[in-house]
Write a protein that holds these residues in place. Structure first.
Motif, PDB file in Angstrom:
ATOM      1  N   VAL A  35      17.399  11.956  21.733  1.00 46.89           N
ATOM      2  CA  VAL A  35      18.693  12.301  21.127  1.00 46.89           C
ATOM      3  C   VAL A  35      19.317  13.476  21.864  1.00 46.89           C
ATOM      4  O   VAL A  35      20.518  13.486  22.149  1.00 46.89           O
ATOM      5  CB  VAL A  35      18.535  12.592  19.611  1.00 46.89           C
ATOM      6  N   THR A  36      18.498  14.461  22.189  1.00 46.08           N
ATOM      7  CA  THR A  36      19.003  15.628  22.939  1.00 46.08           C
ATOM      8  C   THR A  36      19.562  15.200  24.294  1.00 46.08           C
ATOM      9  O   THR A  36      20.665  15.595  24.682  1.00 46.08           O
ATOM     10  CB  THR A  36      17.879  16.665  23.133  1.00 46.08           C
ATOM     11  N   PHE A  37      18.795  14.390  25.013  1.00 46.25           N
ATOM     12  CA  PHE A  37      19.272  13.897  26.308  1.00 46.25           C
ATOM     13  C   PHE A  37      20.505  13.000  26.148  1.00 46.25           C
ATOM     14  O   PHE A  37      21.435  13.040  26.960  1.00 46.25           O
ATOM     15  CB  PHE A  37      18.174  13.135  27.058  1.00 46.25           C
ATOM     16  N   GLY A  38      20.507  12.178  25.114  1.00 45.91           N
ATOM     17  CA  GLY A  38      21.646  11.293  24.869  1.00 45.91           C
ATOM     18  C   GLY A  38      22.935  12.072  24.636  1.00 45.91           C
ATOM     19  O   GLY A  38      23.988  11.724  25.181  1.00 45.91           O
ATOM     20  N   ALA A  55      27.714   5.695  31.910  1.00 47.24           N
ATOM     21  CA  ALA A  55      27.008   6.903  31.471  1.00 47.24           C
ATOM     22  C   ALA A  55      27.032   7.016  29.951  1.00 47.24           C
ATOM     23  O   ALA A  55      26.016   7.359  29.327  1.00 47.24           O
ATOM     24  CB  ALA A  55      27.636   8.144  32.110  1.00 47.24           C
ATOM     25  N   GLY A  56      28.166   6.702  29.346  1.00 53.65           N
ATOM     26  CA  GLY A  56      28.266   6.767  27.889  1.00 53.65           C
ATOM     27  C   GLY A  56      27.343   5.770  27.209  1.00 53.65           C
ATOM     28  O   GLY A  56      26.719   6.085  26.191  1.00 53.65           O
ATOM     29  N   SER A  57      27.238   4.573  27.769  1.00 53.72           N
ATOM     30  CA  SER A  57      26.339   3.581  27.167  1.00 53.72           C
ATOM     31  C   SER A  57      24.884   4.026  27.276  1.00 53.72           C
ATOM     32  O   SER A  57      24.099   3.813  26.352  1.00 53.72           O
ATOM     33  CB  SER A  57      26.542   2.212  27.806  1.00 53.72           C
ATOM     34  N   ARG A  58      24.522   4.667  28.377  1.00 53.73           N
ATOM     35  CA  ARG A  58      23.146   5.181  28.515  1.00 53.73           C
ATOM     36  C   ARG A  58      22.891   6.286  27.493  1.00 53.73           C
ATOM     37  O   ARG A  58      21.816   6.359  26.903  1.00 53.73           O
ATOM     38  CB  ARG A  58      22.885   5.704  29.934  1.00 53.73           C
ATOM     39  N   GLY A  59      23.873   7.141  27.293  1.00 56.79           N
ATOM     40  CA  GLY A  59      23.728   8.183  26.275  1.00 56.79           C
ATOM     41  C   GLY A  59      23.573   7.596  24.891  1.00 56.79           C
ATOM     42  O   GLY A  59      22.750   8.063  24.087  1.00 56.79           O
ATOM     43  N   TYR A  60      24.345   6.561  24.601  1.00 56.87           N
ATOM     44  CA  TYR A  60      24.261   5.884  23.300  1.00 56.87           C
ATOM     45  C   TYR A  60      22.874   5.281  23.097  1.00 56.87           C
ATOM     46  O   TYR A  60      22.272   5.417  22.022  1.00 56.87           O
ATOM     47  CB  TYR A  60      25.340   4.804  23.220  1.00 56.87           C
ATOM     48  N   PHE A  61      22.354   4.617  24.131  1.00 58.11           N
ATOM     49  CA  PHE A  61      21.015   4.014  24.017  1.00 58.11           C
ATOM     50  C   PHE A  61      19.940   5.084  23.825  1.00 58.11           C
ATOM     51  O   PHE A  61      18.979   4.874  23.079  1.00 58.11           O
ATOM     52  CB  PHE A  61      20.690   3.147  25.228  1.00 58.11           C
ATOM     53  N   LEU A  62      20.092   6.222  24.479  1.00 59.50           N
ATOM     54  CA  LEU A  62      19.124   7.310  24.293  1.00 59.50           C
ATOM     55  C   LEU A  62      19.167   7.833  22.858  1.00 59.50           C
ATOM     56  O   LEU A  62      18.127   8.099  22.250  1.00 59.50           O
ATOM     57  CB  LEU A  62      19.403   8.446  25.289  1.00 59.50           C
ATOM     58  N   ILE A  63      20.358   7.971  22.315  1.00 60.62           N
ATOM     59  CA  ILE A  63      20.487   8.454  20.936  1.00 60.62           C
ATOM     60  C   ILE A  63      19.876   7.457  19.960  1.00 60.62           C
ATOM     61  O   ILE A  63      19.228   7.839  18.980  1.00 60.62           O
ATOM     62  CB  ILE A  63      21.969   8.747  20.609  1.00 60.62           C
TER      63      ILE A  63
END
Length: 146
Positions: free
Chosen positions: A37-40, A21-29
């Motif tokens: 960025v908001t979703f990340g 989940a953290g890696s997906r957030g990082y990729f979104l950012i």
């Protein structure tokens, strides 16, 4: 021992989930648009909360286990005197009787971590897990001098 194995297996699965989940957030950012960025950031909040919760739970279990070992070394662990049904479940009236004694013991010595530890076990046997956890937290705090 079986409970410890289960706990560590589930903790490992959670850590893998937090990483994914953290890696997906990082990729979104990294995408750089306002929406991604908001979703990340929102996606990164969940693993952060999960890691904090897992850490707190692990520390609680470790400290409770240490108190149990210390009380066992002193010979102060409560003896299992509960009546059980033929299926092995604890009889409710028996648990209530033991609980009343443990509560009276704790009222007589409110600053003794040992009585709070035994009260936590009595709460657990009476199937009152939230109060068992609070009593164990009180035992840990008293043992640590807080």
């Amino acid at each position: 021992m079986r409970a410890k194995i289960t706990y560590f297996a589930l903790a490992a699965v959670l850590v893998v989930y937090f990483f994914l989940a953290g890696s997906r957030g990082y990729f979104l950012i990294r995408e750089g648009t306002v929406l991604t960025v908001t979703f990340g950031v929102a996606v990164l909040v969940l693993p952060a909360i999960g890691i904090w919760f897992l850490w707190q739970t692990t520390q609680f279990a470790r400290k409770a286990d240490a108190l149990s070992a210390k009380l066992e070394a002193e010979g102060g662990l409560p003896v299992d005197e509960l009546v059980r049904t033929p299926s092995g479940r604890i009889d409710r009236d028996s648990a209530d009787e033991v609980f009343a004694r443990r509560r009276a013991e704790t009222e007589d010595a409110p600053d003794d971590w040992r009585s709070w530890f035994r009260l936590a076990i009595a709460y657990y046997d009476a199937r009152d897990t939230p109060r068992a956890r609070k009593a164990m937290q009180r035992a840990i705090a008293l043992h640590e001098g807080r």
